[in-house]
Design an enzyme around this catalytic site. Structure first.
Site, PDB file in Angstrom:
ATOM      1  N   ALA A 140       4.995 -45.962  -3.379  1.00 27.11           N
ATOM      2  CA  ALA A 140       6.200 -46.740  -3.051  1.00 27.11           C
ATOM      3  C   ALA A 140       5.987 -47.444  -1.715  1.00 27.11           C
ATOM      4  O   ALA A 140       4.902 -47.393  -1.134  1.00 27.11           O
ATOM      5  CB  ALA A 140       7.420 -45.830  -3.016  1.00 27.11           C
ATOM      6  N   SER A 141       7.036 -48.090  -1.228  1.00 28.03           N
ATOM      7  CA  SER A 141       6.897 -48.927  -0.039  1.00 28.03           C
ATOM      8  C   SER A 141       6.659 -48.117   1.232  1.00 28.03           C
ATOM      9  O   SER A 141       6.047 -48.608   2.176  1.00 28.03           O
ATOM     10  CB  SER A 141       8.141 -49.794   0.126  1.00 28.03           C
ATOM     11  OG  SER A 141       9.306 -48.986   0.187  1.00 28.03           O
ATOM     12  N   GLN A 144       2.973 -42.670  -0.467  1.00 20.17           N
ATOM     13  CA  GLN A 144       2.386 -42.426  -1.779  1.00 20.17           C
ATOM     14  C   GLN A 144       2.091 -40.940  -1.897  1.00 20.17           C
ATOM     15  O   GLN A 144       1.974 -40.228  -0.891  1.00 20.17           O
ATOM     16  CB  GLN A 144       1.128 -43.260  -1.988  1.00 20.17           C
ATOM     17  CG  GLN A 144       0.017 -43.031  -0.991  1.00 20.17           C
ATOM     18  CD  GLN A 144      -1.068 -44.100  -1.097  1.00 20.17           C
ATOM     19  OE1 GLN A 144      -0.785 -45.291  -1.221  1.00 20.17           O
ATOM     20  NE2 GLN A 144      -2.329 -43.669  -1.072  1.00 20.17           N
ATOM     21  N   VAL A 145       2.004 -40.466  -3.133  1.00 25.67           N
ATOM     22  CA  VAL A 145       1.861 -39.033  -3.390  1.00 25.67           C
ATOM     23  C   VAL A 145       0.542 -38.763  -4.100  1.00 25.67           C
ATOM     24  O   VAL A 145       0.205 -39.445  -5.078  1.00 25.67           O
ATOM     25  CB  VAL A 145       3.043 -38.512  -4.241  1.00 25.67           C
ATOM     26  CG1 VAL A 145       2.897 -37.007  -4.492  1.00 25.67           C
ATOM     27  CG2 VAL A 145       4.368 -38.802  -3.559  1.00 25.67           C
ATOM     28  N   ASP A 294      19.832 -40.298  -4.824  1.00 27.53           N
ATOM     29  CA  ASP A 294      18.975 -41.135  -5.674  1.00 27.53           C
ATOM     30  C   ASP A 294      18.447 -40.343  -6.876  1.00 27.53           C
ATOM     31  O   ASP A 294      17.228 -40.226  -7.065  1.00 27.53           O
ATOM     32  CB  ASP A 294      17.808 -41.663  -4.836  1.00 27.53           C
ATOM     33  CG  ASP A 294      17.248 -42.970  -5.375  1.00 27.53           C
ATOM     34  OD1 ASP A 294      17.932 -43.611  -6.187  1.00 27.53           O
ATOM     35  OD2 ASP A 294      16.127 -43.339  -4.988  1.00 27.53           O
TER      36      ASP A 294
END
Length: 560
Positions: A140-141, A144-145, A294
């Site tokens: 993502a912005s 990261q995983v 979310d």
């Protein structure tokens, strides 16, 4: 620049990166026809002269805004995504475009991620992990995983912050705040929506997302609230391998709610999972006062043990007790079909303006509430019902607290996942159960005693403050420092009438003087033959003519 830097300090410095970013924002805004929005914020000066007028590019306003935010990068995209929840502030067509905003990011090269991990953990990666997947499983912005394995054999998920993202966001947020202030100052009708306050709250939340140690604390908090609930949990946090830019969590094996075939193959009841998910989110909002803001399909996982796991707890929202009570009463009135109570709760929670027609608002809320009960289970979308309520409030110029929009968004996302699990899912039934259980909590003696204690403490506090405040007021009055400010609205018409009245009075006195003066003059010279062109006769004629004109104008105005 640290994310903890105060906004005022950020705005007071014009760093080279800030100037470069301001120019970039100016060019992109001009390209999409928003250059005029920047004027008055100080950013308009950075728009090249040839682009000052801006180009519409043939795109409708909402589409142009979405495209512009995507071009401006992660901070702008996240701002747009946050704004997409405010149906009470933005028109529907703008909301629709903001909701399709996506982060377009390329994963950071593994070597860059390794540098961040080793710098923050203070030791080589090989000493921390037995194995580490170079390809991220999510990106993502902000981060990261990667999947990894500890020396003990435990599988973990390692969240790594993108290098340089703090500097980029640190340069963007002060500029966004300046634009917000310009919009609020230049567009009076938007002042009630407190654009600056909304952007400020967005900035605080975004800075919070950059602090992974705060996300670790949030994860533990949500886990503690779910400790006695067998339906859900959160991944375990590995504190020794977590910092402000690196977060190591237990790797959860399971399925997304959208993987319905896999769930059925595992023997899991999708209807039960849907009810559990809705019930847990409502409990978090109405009773715990702390909810995952979310809960989309990427942040909710169904574990192999059948429990729901909440991931990515960086965006946690806290609901104050008084607002929780208001929400309970609002949902109870909505479910019960009591439109009068719905309107009362809305007006108690929101802020109305002088443009709000309360009678029309109550009539629309009554139609809205009746329509909510007329919809069949198959067609009902409680998220859409609440969003329609926000749009109705926007139409009537009623502004709800920002947290209300976050709650609505969480319920919309939750219902979408519940519908994925069970297409005939009825949110009303789950909401009715949770709301009634919560209302029952209100009636318990301990709760009543606590409320009575709070009331007594508040009254005691105000009783102690009252003499001091009265004394301060009296001292200020004695010192001549007490000022009373009176503001009158819509005085233009009365002042115009008063002005006209004084003008006519002055004209009448002048006409009277023009008639009486020559008459007295002729009276003094009585007996003497005067020529027709004598000044006295001329003044008499002029005075008489003006008098007739003044009388005619008064008759025409209808105010004789």
């Amino acid at each position: 620049m640290s994310p903890d830097t105060k906004p005022g300090a950020e705005e007071s410095r014009a760093t080279p990166r800030g100037v470069s970013r301001a120019i970039e924002i100016g060019v992109v805004a001009a390209r999409y026809g928003f250059a005029s929005t920047l004027h008055g914020s100080g950013l308009g000066d950075w728009v090249p002269g040839r682009l000052r007028r801006g180009k519409e590019m043939g795109l409708p306003g909402p589409v142009a805004l979405r495209r512009m935010l995507e071009d401006l990068g992660p901070t702008a995209v996240k701002l747009g995504q946050a704004a997409s929840t405010r149906s009470d502030v933005l028109p529907g067509d703008w909301i629709e475009q903001l909701r399709v905003l996506k982060d377009h990011v390329t994963p950071v090269p593994f070597e860059k991620a390794r540098e961040v991990i080793e710098a923050d953990l203070g030791q080589p990666m090989g000493e921390c992990f037995a194995s580490f997947d170079e390809e991220p499983i999510a990106s993502a912005s902000i981060a990261q995983v990667h999947a990894a394995t500890l020396p003990s054999g435990e599988r973990v998920a390692v969240k790594v912050q993108r290098p340089g993202i703090r500097r980029q966001i640190g340069a963007d947020l002060p500029l966004l705040m300046r634009v917000a202030r310009a919009i609020e100052s230049n567009v009076q009708r938007l002042a009630i929506y407190r654009i600056t306050e909304l952007v400020g709250e967005f900035a605080r939340n975004l800075r919070g997302e950059l602090e992974f140690d705060r996300e670790a604390q949030n994860t533990k908090l949500v886990g503690s609230l779910l400790a006695d609930d067998p339906r859900a949990s959160v991944p375990r946090v590995y504190d020794a391998l977590s910092t402000g830019r690196v977060l190591t969590l237990e790797f959860i094996e399971g399925w997304k709610p959208s993987e319905t075939e896999a769930l059925e193959s595992a023997g899991l009841d999708r209807k039960t999972l849907a009810r559990n998910l809705a019930g847990i989110v409502l409990k978090q909002i109405l009773r715990d006062g702390c909810f995952h803001a979310d809960p989309h399909g990427g942040n909710v996982l169904v574990g192999r043990d059948g429990r729901l796991y909440f991931l990515d707890c960086g965006n946690i929202v806290f609901v104050p007790p008084h607002l929780r009570d208001d929400l309970v009463y609002l949902l109870f009135a909505l479910i019960d079909g009591n439109a009068e109570d719905v309107a009362d709760q809305i007006l108690a929670m929101g802020v109305s303006t002088d443009r709000t027609d309360h009678i029309a608002l109550r009539a629309d809320i009554n139609r809205h509430t009746v329509g909510f009960h007329a919809v069949s289970t198959a067609d009902l979308r409680i998220g859409e019902v609440l969003e329609e309520l926000l749009r109705l409030l926007f139409h009537h110029h009623v502004v709800m607290p920002p947290i209300f929009a976050q709650i609505v968004r969480a319920l919309v996302l939750t219902e979408a996942e519940c519908r994925t699990l069970d297409p005939r899912f009825d949110f009303r039934e789950v909401a009715r159960t949770v709301v009634r259980d919560t209302m029952a909590q209100f009636a318990r003696p301990r709760r009543a005693a606590m409320e009575l204690f709070r009331l007594g403490r508040s009254m005691h506090h105000h009783a102690l403050q009252l003499p001091r405040q009265l004394l301060a007021l009296m001292r200020k009055t004695d010192a001549g420092g007490l000022k009373v400010k009176l503001e009158y609205e819509d005085l233009d018409r009365p002042m115009h009438r008063l002005d006209t009245m004084f003008n006519r009075l002055a004209a009448s006195i002048l006409v009277a003087a023009m008639i009486l003066a020559p008459a007295l003059w002729l009276q003094v010279n009585v007996g003497a033959q005067q020529p027709i062109w004598h000044p006295a006769y001329i003044l008499l004629v002029v005075g008489f003519t003006l008098g007739m004109w003044l009388l005619a104008s008064i008759i025409r105005s209808g105010r004789l």
